[in-house]
Design a protein around this motif. Structure first.
Motif, PDB file in Angstrom:
ATOM      1  N   HIS A 174       0.852  -1.186   0.000  1.00 11.81           N
ATOM      2  CA  HIS A 174       0.000   0.000   0.000  1.00 11.81           C
ATOM      3  C   HIS A 174       0.893   1.242   0.000  1.00 11.81           C
ATOM      4  O   HIS A 174       1.933   1.264   0.659  1.00 11.81           O
ATOM      5  CB  HIS A 174      -0.877   0.005   1.254  1.00 11.81           C
ATOM      6  CG  HIS A 174      -2.282   0.406   0.999  1.00 11.81           C
ATOM      7  ND1 HIS A 174      -3.327  -0.489   0.958  1.00 11.81           N
ATOM      8  CD2 HIS A 174      -2.830   1.621   0.754  1.00 11.81           C
ATOM      9  CE1 HIS A 174      -4.458   0.148   0.724  1.00 11.81           C
ATOM     10  NE2 HIS A 174      -4.180   1.438   0.591  1.00 11.81           N
ATOM     11  N   LEU A 219      -3.362   1.029  -3.806  1.00 10.84           N
ATOM     12  CA  LEU A 219      -2.562  -0.179  -3.976  1.00 10.84           C
ATOM     13  C   LEU A 219      -2.088  -0.218  -5.423  1.00 10.84           C
ATOM     14  O   LEU A 219      -2.878  -0.460  -6.342  1.00 10.84           O
ATOM     15  CB  LEU A 219      -3.398  -1.421  -3.665  1.00 10.84           C
ATOM     16  CG  LEU A 219      -2.648  -2.758  -3.666  1.00 10.84           C
ATOM     17  CD1 LEU A 219      -1.570  -2.760  -2.586  1.00 10.84           C
ATOM     18  CD2 LEU A 219      -3.623  -3.914  -3.461  1.00 10.84           C
ATOM     19  N   PRO A 250       3.566  -2.828  -7.949  1.00 13.09           N
ATOM     20  CA  PRO A 250       4.280  -2.374  -6.745  1.00 13.09           C
ATOM     21  C   PRO A 250       5.773  -2.673  -6.766  1.00 13.09           C
ATOM     22  O   PRO A 250       6.560  -1.951  -6.149  1.00 13.09           O
ATOM     23  CB  PRO A 250       3.582  -3.134  -5.616  1.00 13.09           C
ATOM     24  CG  PRO A 250       3.033  -4.363  -6.266  1.00 13.09           C
ATOM     25  CD  PRO A 250       2.623  -3.927  -7.637  1.00 13.09           C
TER      26      PRO A 250
END
Length: 650
Positions: free
Chosen positions: A64, A119, A123
């Motif tokens: 996150h 999110l 990532p």
């Protein structure tokens, strides 16, 4: 603001890394709330936590990403056994001259202060950059530090790309935090309540209510105090002129700035520096509540230095910075006692014989007849007692004495007889002192039936409402320098002593006229000047203000060219005079207010004085701080006239 506009601002911005940390929190460990010292990215690596930014809570899991602006309150509470994350603190500045078309949007939706949480779809790209960024930032190599800066730009690029692809919604921070941040960044500009309301997209009333609920002061009060703190720092740390300092903290009118500074610190800005250097500043108490004591109440705040990493703010060692400012117990008790006594007095008056009304009871008609409704300089309709008996008129005591009125308390810088208006002590000896900033508790303790304030600045923010709850409050003047004659007449009207005010002016004018004739015979067309000599500087009085008004208007003395020149550009009562200008001062008579702490002879030993005609002729006269030369009013001015006549007319 559209993302395209934000990208344009990011493109224009100069970004500086403040710190990069890799933090691991385990069960039983907590991070207490504190204010972010700069803008921040938080990227979760593993575990889970509930993260609060101002008044918004986010459930954060692995990968996150959150963003918060400088000044936002950060509070992290674990929801799992572990929470590991990267924290990147940064500053971003924009060359505003090239962005004038964007200024309105920057104020409302500055991308560096926006809050968002999402999110990322990719990532690992962000993780890989942050991992390398943290390693390079904490390296001792200068080359590695440079690489860290390029990595931050790479991180921002990748982040903006994913924000755009995922259409992430960004929201402004908490309103009061935004307001404080806006004032800290724009204090040198013109800031009004309406402008703050526009930035926060709410009404001025809502801004004031929210701000006072969380800080106990109004937005404008906070702004003034912040500006005065900045001004003090500039006075102590730079050699900037008073005009430059005034402009640097948001005041285009240097005289209004000087009055504001003096009201908040008890001393004129031109003397603040020298008094500070000689330790005399300990006499002055600038604020009843300093800027550092004004803060949001929602979360517990803590001291934080912009170059510190935030890992030191865990529960093992927390240093409180902010405390809520609520009415003191003494004030609450005093208010309660006042209400109680009033209620008892109104309900327990002894009854007269044979059903007659109590002798002490007045009808509402009689009470109304004893009051007058007067409109003050700010437009307030004030119910003034017919003959006030307990008056507080801080820094206006000259007028009160001239009208035969003794206040219940007199102005002072420090509670003591050494910091009052000494020239009035023949009439005010024994009158208790009250601090110059008129704390509400102190004012209430004197039980005034009328409060007279000299300018709008003294009742700025919500002060007028607070004072008017204690007693009827009348403001004499606006933001500009008040004419002392009109001030006396106005106060005479308020105190129901208009006849006495006119008589005082007539007596003074007759005295000035008589003195003028004597001086014309004694010195003819020779020129005179008044100087204020302090430990660090020399000031000359303005041609049309303070004692200059007495010398040149009332007494008809001729004005030296140096005084004329200084008065054209300066707006203060006393204007700084360079040594070069002092050496060429064309004055035949000099009247010196000596605050240097040495004799007149010691002052004149300096060769810079040697060429002044008054020094050559031995026509230099000095007066100490007990004199009235730094004040205005019929009494102050009359004493000045006496000083001049005694010195010049043989």
């Amino acid at each position: 603001m559209q993302l395209e506009d934000q990208l344009h601002l990011w493109y224009q911005a100069a970004v500086k890394i403040m710190d990069v940390r890799h933090v691991k929190m385990t069960s039983g460990e907590s991070l207490r709330a504190y204010r972010l010292p700069s803008n921040a990215f938080i990227f979760a690596l593993q575990g889970g936590a509930s993260i609060a930014l101002d008044d918004r809570d986010y459930a954060v899991q692995k990968f996150h990403l959150l963003h918060g602006g400088k000044g936002s309150y950060l509070d992290i509470k674990l929801t799992e056994d572990i929470f590991e994350y990267y924290l990147v603190l940064y500053k971003a500045s924009i060359p505003l001259p090239t962005m004038r078309d964007k200024l309105k949007y920057i104020d409302k939706s500055n991308p560096f202060y926006m809050q968002y949480s999402f999110l990322p779809r990719l990532p690992m790209l962000l993780y890989q950059i942050l991992e390398q960024l943290e390693r390079e930032w904490n390296s001792a190599s200068k080359l590695a530090k440079l690489h860290a800066k390029t990595l931050l730009y790479s991180f921002i690029y990748e982040l903006m790309q994913q924000l755009q692809d995922q259409n992430v919604t960004m929201v402004p921070g908490e309103p009061v935090t935004q307001a404080i941040r806006f004032m800290h960044e724009h204090y040198a500009e013109s800031i009004t309540l309406e402008r703050l309301a526009e930035v926060l997209e709410c009404s001025p009333r809502q801004v004031t209510r929210m701000f006072k609920n969380q800080t106990s002061v109004s937005p404008i009060d906070y702004l003034i105090r912040y500006r005065m703190e900045k001004a003090k720092k500039l006075l102590l740390d730079t050699d900037a002129t008073l005009q430059q300092i005034a402009a640097g903290v948001g005041y285009q009118d240097v005289y209004f700035f000087s009055r504001t500074f003096k009201k908040h610190t008890g001393i004129a800005p031109v003397h603040f520096k020298e008094n500070h250097q000689t330790s005399l500043h300990s006499l002055y108490n600038p604020f009843r509540m300093s800027i550092s004591s004004i803060a949001l109440r929602k979360r517990e705040g803590h001291t934080i230095h912009e170059d510190n990493n935030h890992s030191q703010y865990r529960s093992e060692g927390v240093l409180p910075m902010y405390r809520s400012s609520k009415p003191s117990i003494a004030l609450v008790l005093l208010l309660s006692l006042t209400l109680f006594v009033t209620a008892c007095a109104s309900s327990s008056s002894p009854a007269g014989d044979k059903g007659q009304a109590p002798a002490s009871t007045s009808s509402s008609t009689e009470q109304a007849a004893s009051e007058r409704v007067l409109k003050d300089a700010l437009g307030h309709e004030v119910k003034v007692p017919a003959n006030p008996q307990r008056v507080i008129a801080s820094y206006l005591e000259d007028h009160l004495v001239a009208l035969g009125v003794k206040p219940v308390a007199q102005w002072s810088i420090n509670k003591g007889t050494t910091s009052v208006q000494n020239y009035l002590q023949k009439d005010l000896n024994g009158i208790p002192t009250i601090p110059f900033d008129l704390p509400f508790e102190a004012v209430m303790s004197f039980k005034p039936d009328l409060i007279i304030m000299d300018s709008a600045e003294t009742v700025a923010g919500d002060k007028y409402d607070q004072y008017s709850k204690i007693a009827p409050t009348y403001t004499v003047g606006g933001e500009k320098n008040n004419d002392w004659r009109q001030e006396l007449l106005t106060i005479g009207e308020v105190l129901n002593k208009s006849k006495e005010a006119k008589q005082a002016l007539e007596t003074y004018d007759n005295k000035a006229k008589d003195a003028k004739e004597k001086l014309q015979k004694a010195i003819g067309t020779q020129k005179a000047a008044a100087l204020w000599v302090t430990a660090k500087a020399v000031y000359v009085v303005s041609e049309k203000l303070s004692s200059g008004d007495v010398l040149y208007k009332d007494l008809g003395l001729n004005v030296p060219s140096i005084v004329q020149e200084a008065s054209k550009t300066g707006t203060a009562n006393w204007l700084p005079l360079s040594m070069e200008k002092l050496a060429t001062l064309d004055a035949d008579y000099l009247f010196i207010v000596n605050s240097k702490g040495v004799s007149k002879e010691e002052i004149l030993k300096d060769p810079v004085w040697a060429g002044i005609p008054a020094v050559k002729k031995g026509q230099v006269y000095d007066f100490d701080n007990n004199s009235s030369w730094l004040y205005s009013g019929t009494i102050a001015n009359s004493q000045m006239i006496d000083d001049v006549l005694k010195s010049v007319v043989k």
